[in-house]
Design a protein around this motif. Structure first.
Motif, PDB file in Angstrom:
ATOM      1  N   SER A  28     -63.516  15.424 -54.171  1.00  0.00           N
ATOM      2  CA  SER A  28     -62.579  14.364 -53.811  1.00  0.00           C
ATOM      3  C   SER A  28     -62.404  14.363 -52.301  1.00  0.00           C
ATOM      4  O   SER A  28     -62.382  15.421 -51.669  1.00  0.00           O
ATOM      5  N   LEU A  29     -62.256  13.194 -51.737  1.00  0.00           N
ATOM      6  CA  LEU A  29     -62.049  13.051 -50.307  1.00  0.00           C
ATOM      7  C   LEU A  29     -60.650  12.488 -50.104  1.00  0.00           C
ATOM      8  O   LEU A  29     -60.335  11.392 -50.571  1.00  0.00           O
ATOM      9  N   PHE A  30     -59.802  13.243 -49.435  1.00  0.00           N
ATOM     10  CA  PHE A  30     -58.438  12.814 -49.168  1.00  0.00           C
ATOM     11  C   PHE A  30     -58.346  12.367 -47.720  1.00  0.00           C
ATOM     12  O   PHE A  30     -58.542  13.162 -46.804  1.00  0.00           O
ATOM     13  N   VAL A  31     -58.055  11.085 -47.514  1.00  0.00           N
ATOM     14  CA  VAL A  31     -57.947  10.533 -46.166  1.00  0.00           C
ATOM     15  C   VAL A  31     -56.629   9.781 -46.047  1.00  0.00           C
ATOM     16  O   VAL A  31     -56.085   9.303 -47.029  1.00  0.00           O
ATOM     17  N   GLY A  32     -56.133   9.699 -44.830  1.00  0.00           N
ATOM     18  CA  GLY A  32     -54.893   8.970 -44.597  1.00  0.00           C
ATOM     19  C   GLY A  32     -54.360   9.248 -43.217  1.00  0.00           C
ATOM     20  O   GLY A  32     -54.931  10.025 -42.453  1.00  0.00           O
ATOM     21  N   SER A  33     -53.232   8.638 -42.922  1.00  0.00           N
ATOM     22  CA  SER A  33     -52.660   8.769 -41.588  1.00  0.00           C
ATOM     23  C   SER A  33     -51.875  10.062 -41.405  1.00  0.00           C
ATOM     24  O   SER A  33     -51.725  10.543 -40.297  1.00  0.00           O
ATOM     25  N   SER A  34     -51.387  10.638 -42.474  1.00  0.00           N
ATOM     26  CA  SER A  34     -50.570  11.840 -42.375  1.00  0.00           C
ATOM     27  C   SER A  34     -51.296  13.037 -42.981  1.00  0.00           C
ATOM     28  O   SER A  34     -51.533  13.084 -44.187  1.00  0.00           O
ATOM     29  N   SER A  35     -51.632  13.998 -42.139  1.00  0.00           N
ATOM     30  CA  SER A  35     -52.320  15.183 -42.656  1.00  0.00           C
ATOM     31  C   SER A  35     -51.399  15.992 -43.554  1.00  0.00           C
ATOM     32  O   SER A  35     -51.857  16.664 -44.480  1.00  0.00           O
ATOM     33  N   ALA A  36     -50.091  15.921 -43.334  1.00  0.00           N
ATOM     34  CA  ALA A  36     -49.141  16.650 -44.181  1.00  0.00           C
ATOM     35  C   ALA A  36     -49.157  16.095 -45.602  1.00  0.00           C
ATOM     36  O   ALA A  36     -49.127  16.861 -46.574  1.00  0.00           O
ATOM     37  N   GLU A  37     -49.211  14.780 -45.747  1.00  0.00           N
ATOM     38  CA  GLU A  37     -49.263  14.174 -47.080  1.00  0.00           C
ATOM     39  C   GLU A  37     -50.561  14.514 -47.795  1.00  0.00           C
ATOM     40  O   GLU A  37     -50.566  14.784 -48.992  1.00  0.00           O
ATOM     41  N   MET A  38     -51.672  14.506 -47.064  1.00  0.00           N
ATOM     42  CA  MET A  38     -52.964  14.856 -47.671  1.00  0.00           C
ATOM     43  C   MET A  38     -52.967  16.306 -48.115  1.00  0.00           C
ATOM     44  O   MET A  38     -53.430  16.630 -49.208  1.00  0.00           O
ATOM     45  N   GLU A  39     -52.434  17.181 -47.268  1.00  0.00           N
ATOM     46  CA  GLU A  39     -52.382  18.603 -47.608  1.00  0.00           C
ATOM     47  C   GLU A  39     -51.504  18.836 -48.838  1.00  0.00           C
ATOM     48  O   GLU A  39     -51.845  19.616 -49.723  1.00  0.00           O
ATOM     49  N   GLU A  40     -50.388  18.119 -48.909  1.00  0.00           N
ATOM     50  CA  GLU A  40     -49.490  18.230 -50.061  1.00  0.00           C
ATOM     51  C   GLU A  40     -50.211  17.817 -51.355  1.00  0.00           C
ATOM     52  O   GLU A  40     -50.064  18.454 -52.393  1.00  0.00           O
ATOM     53  N   MET A  41     -51.011  16.761 -51.274  1.00  0.00           N
ATOM     54  CA  MET A  41     -51.755  16.276 -52.436  1.00  0.00           C
ATOM     55  C   MET A  41     -52.802  17.293 -52.877  1.00  0.00           C
ATOM     56  O   MET A  41     -52.953  17.572 -54.065  1.00  0.00           O
ATOM     57  N   VAL A  42     -53.517  17.867 -51.930  1.00  0.00           N
ATOM     58  CA  VAL A  42     -54.553  18.855 -52.237  1.00  0.00           C
ATOM     59  C   VAL A  42     -53.924  20.101 -52.861  1.00  0.00           C
ATOM     60  O   VAL A  42     -54.444  20.644 -53.844  1.00  0.00           O
TER      61      VAL A  42
END
Length: 80
Positions: A28-42
């Motif tokens: 899965s590739l998690f992309v977005g403007s907020s690295s904190a939100e991506m990290e939380e999802m992972v």
């Protein structure tokens, strides 16, 4: 835990549906403007997949649908 994620509900629904049906992608590739939100999802996904006492399991695939957040594996992942 997916229950704690406030933003990105569309991504949470997609991941939970994948777990429910057992059709989880090998990557899965998690992309977005907020690295904190991506990290939380992972972290939420990793905890769910490795949880020893998940809150619920899929009736179709048997995969966990959400992590407990309290077991040894969940704590190790949260500490990263």
């Amino acid at each position: 835990m997916f229950a704690d994620i406030v933003h990105q509900q569309n991504v949470v629904r997609t991941l939970q549906k994948s777990l429910e049906t057992g059709r989880l992608a090998h990557a899965s590739l998690f992309v977005g403007s907020s690295s904190a939100e991506m990290e939380e999802m992972v972290i939420a996904l990793a905890q769910t997949l490795h949880c020893e006492n998940p809150r619920a399991r899929s009736k179709i695939s048997g995969l966990p649908l959400d992590a407990c957040g309290k077991c040894r594996n969940c704590n190790l992942i949260a500490e990263r």
